[in-house]
Design a protein around this motif. Structure first.
Motif, PDB file in Angstrom:
ATOM      1  N   UNK B   8      -2.990  -0.255  -0.433  1.00  0.00           N
ATOM      2  CA  UNK B   8      -2.743  -1.665  -0.784  1.00  0.00           C
ATOM      3  C   UNK B   8      -1.821  -2.279   0.252  1.00  0.00           C
ATOM      4  N   UNK B   9      -2.300  -3.274   0.922  1.00  0.00           N
ATOM      5  CA  UNK B   9      -1.528  -4.033   1.921  1.00  0.00           C
ATOM      6  C   UNK B   9      -0.802  -3.102   2.903  1.00  0.00           C
ATOM      7  N   UNK B  10      -1.504  -2.103   3.353  1.00  0.00           N
ATOM      8  CA  UNK B  10      -0.935  -1.193   4.354  1.00  0.00           C
ATOM      9  C   UNK B  10      -0.072  -0.103   3.765  1.00  0.00           C
ATOM     10  N   UNK B  11       0.112  -0.129   2.456  1.00  0.00           N
ATOM     11  CA  UNK B  11       0.936   0.919   1.829  1.00  0.00           C
ATOM     12  C   UNK B  11       0.024   1.916   1.112  1.00  0.00           C
ATOM     13  N   UNK B  12       0.508   3.150   1.050  1.00  0.00           N
ATOM     14  CA  UNK B  12      -0.200   4.157   0.262  1.00  0.00           C
ATOM     15  C   UNK B  12       0.418   4.147  -1.134  1.00  0.00           C
ATOM     16  N   UNK B  13      -0.400   3.885  -2.133  1.00  0.00           N
ATOM     17  CA  UNK B  13       0.107   3.894  -3.510  1.00  0.00           C
ATOM     18  C   UNK B  13      -0.390   5.175  -4.176  1.00  0.00           C
ATOM     19  N   UNK B  44       4.272   4.087  -1.946  1.00  0.00           N
ATOM     20  CA  UNK B  44       4.796   3.653  -3.246  1.00  0.00           C
ATOM     21  C   UNK B  44       4.321   4.671  -4.279  1.00  0.00           C
ATOM     22  N   UNK B  45       5.299   5.233  -4.966  1.00  0.00           N
ATOM     23  CA  UNK B  45       4.983   6.215  -5.996  1.00  0.00           C
ATOM     24  C   UNK B  45       5.039   5.499  -7.346  1.00  0.00           C
ATOM     25  N   UNK B  46       3.892   5.325  -7.928  1.00  0.00           N
ATOM     26  CA  UNK B  46       3.821   4.615  -9.213  1.00  0.00           C
ATOM     27  C   UNK B  46       4.007   5.642 -10.336  1.00  0.00           C
ATOM     28  N   UNK B  47       5.181   5.600 -10.955  1.00  0.00           N
ATOM     29  CA  UNK B  47       5.486   6.597 -11.981  1.00  0.00           C
ATOM     30  C   UNK B  47       5.250   6.062 -13.397  1.00  0.00           C
ATOM     31  N   UNK B  48       4.393   5.031 -13.495  1.00  0.00           N
ATOM     32  CA  UNK B  48       4.145   4.400 -14.787  1.00  0.00           C
ATOM     33  C   UNK B  48       3.688   5.372 -15.859  1.00  0.00           C
ATOM     34  N   UNK B  49       2.956   6.406 -15.473  1.00  0.00           N
ATOM     35  CA  UNK B  49       2.443   7.332 -16.486  1.00  0.00           C
ATOM     36  C   UNK B  49       3.351   8.545 -16.676  1.00  0.00           C
ATOM     37  N   UNK B 103       3.512  -4.101  -6.980  1.00  0.00           N
ATOM     38  CA  UNK B 103       3.509  -5.280  -6.104  1.00  0.00           C
ATOM     39  C   UNK B 103       4.911  -5.556  -5.560  1.00  0.00           C
ATOM     40  N   UNK B 104       5.893  -5.474  -6.433  1.00  0.00           N
ATOM     41  CA  UNK B 104       7.279  -5.721  -5.991  1.00  0.00           C
ATOM     42  C   UNK B 104       7.717  -4.661  -4.982  1.00  0.00           C
ATOM     43  N   UNK B 105       7.283  -3.416  -5.214  1.00  0.00           N
ATOM     44  CA  UNK B 105       7.668  -2.326  -4.294  1.00  0.00           C
ATOM     45  C   UNK B 105       7.070  -2.565  -2.911  1.00  0.00           C
ATOM     46  N   UNK B 106       5.845  -3.063  -2.886  1.00  0.00           N
ATOM     47  CA  UNK B 106       5.199  -3.301  -1.587  1.00  0.00           C
ATOM     48  C   UNK B 106       5.827  -4.516  -0.896  1.00  0.00           C
ATOM     49  N   UNK B 107       6.160  -5.519  -1.696  1.00  0.00           N
ATOM     50  CA  UNK B 107       6.637  -6.783  -1.114  1.00  0.00           C
ATOM     51  C   UNK B 107       8.090  -6.713  -0.637  1.00  0.00           C
ATOM     52  N   UNK B 108       8.843  -5.734  -1.160  1.00  0.00           N
ATOM     53  CA  UNK B 108      10.273  -5.671  -0.806  1.00  0.00           C
ATOM     54  C   UNK B 108      10.445  -5.458   0.698  1.00  0.00           C
ATOM     55  N   UNK B 109      11.541  -5.990   1.283  1.00  0.00           N
ATOM     56  CA  UNK B 109      11.741  -5.862   2.730  1.00  0.00           C
ATOM     57  C   UNK B 109      12.023  -4.408   3.137  1.00  0.00           C
TER      58      UNK B 109
END
Lengths: 567, 109
Positions: B8-13, B44-49, B103-109
Motif C-alpha cells: 500500500x502506497x509503497x509500504x509493506x503491510x 506496517x505491522x497491523x496487529x488488529x487481530x 492509513x495513519x501509519x503509512x501517512x506519518x512522516x
C-alpha cells in the motif's frame, strides 16, 4: 564405543547438601561477630600503635593489605550469614501453572552449546538429556548448539534424534550461540547445559515446581565435577561456592546464575533483554542528538519527526538484542540485570541438590583460562556497572554482588602477604614495630576466631584446597585486574576439556619464585638466629607465615609439573 | 503463523491472522516477515487481530527491523492495549511507533 578417562568415575555419586542447622548457624554468627570485633580491635592497634619503628615502605602497604583483607572477611561472613533453603513445589502439569495463559503441556528446551568439544563427548550429554523424566506430559526438545558448525556434531545430533542448530557467524560467542537458539526455539523454560553437562533424570521434576511462582526467573542447581582426582590437586571442587556461598544467597534473592545446570523462564530472559535493548537505543539516540544537535532545530515538524525516526531506526539496527549479555561472564551479568529489574521483581532460586554431573578443567592451562574468565568478567562488571550504585538492587543484593566482586581484588592483599616473609628474611626489616606480646595478643585472638568462624560457616564442606588456591590464584587474578584496568578485552576462550600434552611451568613461575625465595630466606635468616644475631620472635612469626604461603602455593606448582594423564 | 501481506502506497503491510504472537509463533513469524521485509523502507505491522504479544514476539519484531533498508522503519497499527503496555514497559514504543490504523501509519512522516 569410545573409552574416556572418566569412565572409572561414572559410578560416583554426588555429595548431599549439608543439612541446615539453626543452632550451628547461630554459633557461626556469634563467632563471626566476635572475630570481626577482634579484627577491628587488632586493626585499630595496627594503625595506631604498631607502626612505630617499622619502615614505612614496608609497614604501610602491609597494614593497608590487612585492612582490605578484613573488609573481605566482613563481606564474606555477611554473604554467608544465613541459610534458608527454598521449599520445593510439585511439578506443574501445564503451562498455565507457571503463569502462562495456555492450558497445554509445558515445553522445555534443553540446550547443549558446543564449539570444539568432541562430538562423542556431547553424545553422552544428549543421551542423559533424553533420559530426563517428568511426572506429567511434557514437550521436551533437546538441541545441540554447535558454534563449530561441524558435520560430525550434526551427525551425532541426527543419530540421537535431537535438534541441531548452528549459525553463520560466532558473534557473541556462547551468549550469541544461546541467543541464536532462543530465536529458533519455543520452550516456555530452557535448561542450559554445557557440552559436557550430564543431567540426571530427575532434574526437571525437582526444579520446575519453583516456576509456579510467576516471579521466578531462573533456578540454578549445583555444578558437580564427578571426575575429580583424589585430593583434587587443581582445587576444582566447587562445593564451597555452591553449597555455602550460592546457597546462602537464597534468602535475599541474590543467588546468581552460573550457566550449566540452570533452568530459565524464557519470558524473563527475553523481557530483560528487551528492556536493556530499549535503554541502549534510547541512549544512542540521545548521544546522536548531542553529537548533531542541528536536527533538533529543524523548523518543519514533519521533517524533524522523520529525522528522529531515522535516528531511532539506525540505533535499533546497531544495537544487539542480547538475552544473555555478550560478556565474558554472561551468566553473572544476566543475573545482575534481572535482579536489578525492580519493576518486575524477578526471583532466582538456588536448588541445593546436585542434579547433573560435569567434567572439571583437566590441567593448569584449562584451570587458568577458566579462572581468568571468572575474574576478568566479574571485575569488568564492577568497572562498568558497580553493584553499589546499581538501581533496583536491594541492600542485601548489593552486598552479595559486592562480596563477589571484592573477592577478585584479593591480590591487593594476598601479594603483600606473600612478599612480606621473604622481605623480612632477607632484610631483617619487619612490617610491625616489634613482634612482642602486644602483637601476638592482638593478632592471635583475631586470627584464631576468624579461622573458627570460617570453619563454622562452611561446616561440612572441605575447603582446604579452596583456601590454598585462594592464595595461589594471585597471579592469574592480578593479570585479570591489570587487563581490566587497561581496558583490554577479557580474552574469551572455551575452557579446554582435554589435557594439553605439555607441562605448564610457564604458568607457575611466580609461584616457584616465591616458594624458592621464602625457603631460601628462611634458611638464611635461620642461620643468623642460630648465631644470635637476629631476634627469634620475629623469625618464628615469619616462619609460620612463610610456611602457610608455601603450603598454599605448592599445589599449583605441583599441578604445573603434573604429567599428562597422571592421576 | 499465518500472515497476510499487502502493498500500500509503497509500504509493506503485514497482518498476522492469529490472536497470539508469542514464543510459539515467533520463529515462524520472524522467518516469514524477515523474508518479505528485507530491504524495505517502511513496514506496517497491523496487529488488529493480535490480542497478545509476549517478549519473544517483540524480540522477533526487532530482528525484522534489522533486515530493513538503511533508514527504514517498522510501524505498528491497531495495537491492543496489552501490546501498547509491553512496548512501553520495554521502552520500545520509540522503536515501534503505534498508530490507530494502517492509513495513519503509512501517512506519518
Amino acid at each position: 564405543m569410545a573409552a574416556w578417562y572418566f569412565d572409572a568415575f561414572e559410578a560416583r555419586t554426588p555429595p548431599v547438601p549439608v543439612p541446615h542447622s539453626a543452632p550451628r548457624e547461630f554459633v557461626f554468627q556469634t563467632t563471626a561477630v566476635a572475630a570481626l570485633a577482634l579484627g577491628a580491635w587488632y586493626l585499630h592497634w595496627r594503625w595506631t600503635a604498631s607502626l612505630q619503628g617499622a619502615p614505612v615502605w614496608f609497614a604501610a602497604p602491609l597494614v593497608v593489605a590487612e585492612s582490605l583483607a578484613f573488609i573481605g572477611s566482613l563481606l564474606f561472613f555477611l554473604s554467608i550469614w544465613r541459610n534458608r533453603d527454598p521449599v520445593p513445589q510439585a511439578p506443574p502439569r501445564t503451562a498455565g501453572e507457571i503463569g502462562l495463559e495456555q492450558n497445554r503441556p509445558l515445553i522445555v528446551d534443553v540446550f547443549f552449546p558446543t564449539f570444539t568439544e568432541d562430538p562423542e563427548l556431547v553424545r553422552l550429554s544428549i543421551q542423559d538429556g533424553k533420559r530426563l523424566r517428568y511426572p506429567h506430559p511434557i514437550d521436551l526438545r533437546i538441541h545441540v548448539l554447535d558454534d563449530g558448525k561441524r558435520a560430525a556434531m550434526k551427525k551425532v545430533a541426527d543419530e540421537e534424534g535431537v535438534g541441531y542448530l548452528s549459525r553463520s557467524s560466532n558473534v557473541g560467542y556462547k551468549a550469541g550461540n544461546l541467543r541464536n537458539a532462543l530465536e529458533q526455539t519455543q520452550g516456555d523454560l530452557v535448561l542450559i547445559c554445557d557440552a559436557d553437562t550430564r543431567p540426571f533424570p530427575q532434574l526437571l521434576e525437582r526444579t520446575l515446581g519453583y516456576f509456579r511462582d510467576p516471579e521466578v526467573a531462573w533456578v540454578q542447581t549445583p555444578q558437580w565435577f564427578f571426575d575429580l582426582q583424589p585430593g583434587d590437586p587443581l582445587g576444582n571442587d566447587p562445593q564451597l561456592f555452591f553449597d555455602v556461598i550460592q546457597r546462602r544467597r537464597n534468602w535475599c534473592n541474590a543467588a546468581f546464575c552460573c550457566g550449566a545446570g540452570s533452568i530459565h523462564r524464557r519470558e524473563a530472559v527475553m523481557e530483560a533483554a528487551l528492556k536493556s535493548f530499549g535503554r541502549q537505543v534510547e541512549q544512542q539516540v540521545l548521544e546522536s542528538a548531542r553529537r548533531a544537535p542541528d536536527h533538533l532545530e529543524v523548523e518543519d515538524a514533519e521533517l524533524r519527526q522523520a529525522l528522529h525516526s531515522a535516528l531511532v531506526g539506525e540505533a535499533a539496527r546497531a544495537t544487539e538484542l542480547t538475552p544473555y549479555k555478550f560478556h565474558v561472564s554472561e551468566d553473572l551479568y544476566t543475573s545482575y540485570l534481572l535482579h536489578s529489574d525492580s519493576e518486575r521483581g524477578w526471583r532466582s532460586i538456588y536448588h541445593p541438590e546436585v542434579l547433573s554431573k560435569m567434567l572439571s578443567p583437566q590441567d593448569l592451562l584449562a584451570w587458568t583460562i577458566q579462572r581468568f574468565k571468572y575474574a576478568g568478567g566479574t571485575l569488568d562488571i564492577g568497572a562498568h556497572d558497580n553493584p553499589l550504585f546499581q538501581r533496583g538492587l536491594s541492600g542485601w543484593q548489593k552486598l552479595m554482588y559486592t562480596a563477589t566482586l571484592w573477592s577478585y581484588f584479593a591480590p591487593l592483599w594476598t601479594v603483600p602477604f606473600l612478599l612480606a616473609p621473604p622481605i623480612y628474611f632477607f632484610t631483617g626489616l619487619a612490617p610491625v614495630g616489634t613482634y612482642d606480646a602486644a602483637f601476638y595478643g592482638h593478632a592471635l585472638p583475631f586470627l584464631l576466631l576468624n579461622r573458627l568462624a570460617f570453619m563454622l560457616g562452611s561446616w561440612g564442606v572441605d575447603s582446604t584446597r579452596g583456601e590454598q588456591y585462594y592464595l595461589g590464584f594471585f597471579w592469574v587474578n592480578l593479570r585479570a585486574i591489570l587487563d581490566v584496568l587497561r581496558g583490554k578485552p577479557i580474552k574469551f576462550e572455551v575452557t579446554p576439556k582435554t589435557r594439553e600434552a605439555r607441562r605448564f611451568v610457564s604458568l607457575a613461575w611466580p609461584h616457584l619464585l616465591l616458594i624458592s625465595l621464602t625457603i631460601a630466606g628462611a634458611l638464611f635468616r635461620g642461620v643468623q638466629v642460630a648465631r644470635g644475631t637476629a631476634a627469634p620472635s620475629a623469625y618464628v612469626a615469619n616462619v609460620f607465615w612463610g610456611a602457610n604461603n608455601v603450603w598454599s602455593l605448592w599445589p599449583l606448582l605441583l599441578a604445573a609439573v603434573r604429567r599428562q594423564g597422571a592421576a | 503463523m499465518e500472515i497476510r501481506f499487502e502493498e500500500r502506497q509503497g509500504a509493506l503491510v503485514a497482518t498476522p491472522l492469529e490472536r497470539r504472537l508469542d514464543a510459539l509463533a515467533a520463529p515462524d513469524f520472524r522467518a516469514k516477515l524477515s523474508e518479505k521485509a528485507a530491504g524495505r523502507s517502511l513496514v506496517v505491522l497491523d496487529l488488529g487481530m493480535v490480542q497478545f504479544v509476549d517478549s519473544s514476539g517483540l524480540a522477533s519484531m526487532i530482528s525484522v527491523v534489522k533486515r530493513l533498508a538503511p533508514g527504514g522503519s517498522m510501524r505498528i497499527a491497531r495495537p491492543a492495549e496489552t501490546v501498547s503496555s509491553l512496548l512501553k514497559l520495554t521502552r520500545l514504543d520509540r522503536v515501534f511507533a503505534s498508530f490507530p490504523d494502517v492509513a495513519a501509519a503509512i501517512a506519518a512522516p
